[in-house]
Scaffold this active site. Structure first.
Site, mmCIF file in Angstrom:
data_model
loop_
_atom_site.group_PDB
_atom_site.id
_atom_site.type_symbol
_atom_site.label_atom_id
_atom_site.label_comp_id
_atom_site.label_asym_id
_atom_site.label_seq_id
_atom_site.Cartn_x
_atom_site.Cartn_y
_atom_site.Cartn_z
ATOM 1 N N ASP A 8 10.222 -28.148 51.007
ATOM 2 C CA ASP A 8 10.605 -27.189 49.980
ATOM 3 C C ASP A 8 11.785 -26.389 50.510
ATOM 4 O OD1 ASP A 8 8.378 -28.160 48.744
ATOM 5 O OD2 ASP A 8 7.270 -26.272 48.726
ATOM 6 N N ASP A 129 2.335 -28.622 36.699
ATOM 7 C CA ASP A 129 1.802 -27.604 37.593
ATOM 8 C C ASP A 129 0.900 -26.696 36.769
ATOM 9 O OD1 ASP A 129 3.615 -28.666 39.487
ATOM 10 O OD2 ASP A 129 5.188 -27.334 38.751
#
Length: 243
Positions: A8, A129
């Site tokens: 990330d 998500d």
């Protein structure tokens, strides 16, 4: 089963967020490319790269990093974060990305998704998500009121054959997976799912493998790799059913 070690990127560094919170950042490597290289050296074939700047701001800021990872490591790159235009997808494809994860646009712009699937086909991945069964967008900061089960059930009809499903409540928390939830998701989607969130120990990886190929296409592992509670080489062996 594919093991996707995760990188990330926020502010040019490899980080992890706790439950998607930008105020809960842990920096693990100042050089994401070096991090990807270390994954490749330990046997990884894929890497999952999230542009957290792009997810937050809606404009990808790390395409050059994706290009360097693809070019310098030989890893197949699955990437997401801030993918809101076809031009961005073209740039990512030119940069060497093999799969591109659509999140916000998956919910907000059906025409865009149709155009993306028409142009990029199997490279398009649905990134769903969810927290408490509700889809979250814009870097997990905004609720949608859309039930995740409803969105997942629509994917096949929209021409999508890959799904990364993140249980936000478990992401970065090392709590393991909800196996029954992933079985249900795969049945709703009609194809296997990439599991994301909750990996903490080798037994968690085994739990994903135990779901079977019809349920789990792969697993994304992030914080556990950086903190050493899961060894990447060991996880790859488990995925190959060698350990």
């Amino acid at each position: 089963m594919i093991v996707f070690p995760a990188i990330d990127i926020l502010g040019g560094r490899a980080v992890r967020l706790a439950q998607g919170r930008y105020d809960a950042v842990t920096v693990y490597n100042d050089d994401p490319v070096a991090q990807a290289r270390s994954f490749a050296e330990r046997g990884a074939e894929w890497v999952h790269v999230v542009d957290l700047d792009g997810a937050r701001d809606g404009v990808p800021g790390n395409i050059a990093v994706v290009e360097r990872i693809a070019r310098e490591t030989g890893l197949a790159v699955q990437t997401g974060g801030g993918i809101r235009t076809l031009e961005t997808m073209r740039r990512l494809t030119d940069a060497g990305a093999r799969r591109m994860v659509l999140g916000t646009k998956l919910v907000t712009d059906e025409r865009f998704v149709t155009d993306a699937v028409t142009e990029f086909g199997d490279s398009v991945v649905a990134g769903v998500d969810a927290r408490d069964g509700e889809v979250k967008i814009a870097g997990w900061r905004e609720g949608t009121g859309v039930p995740s089960a409803e969105l997942v059930a629509e994917l096949t009809g929209r021409g999508i054959r890959h799904l990364v499903y993140t249980d936000i409540s478990r992401d970065g928390m090392g709590t393991g997976i909800n196996a029954d939830a992933y079985r249900t998701l795969a049945a709703q989607a009609g194809f296997p799912v990439v599991v994301s969130g909750g990996m903490s120990t080798p037994d968690d990886v085994r739990a994903v493998v135990a779901l079977g190929d019809a349920v789990a296409e792969g697993v994304i592992i992030g914080r556990a790799l950086y903190e050493g509670t899961i060894d990447l080489s060991g996880a790859l062996a488990i995925a190959r059913r060698e350990a």
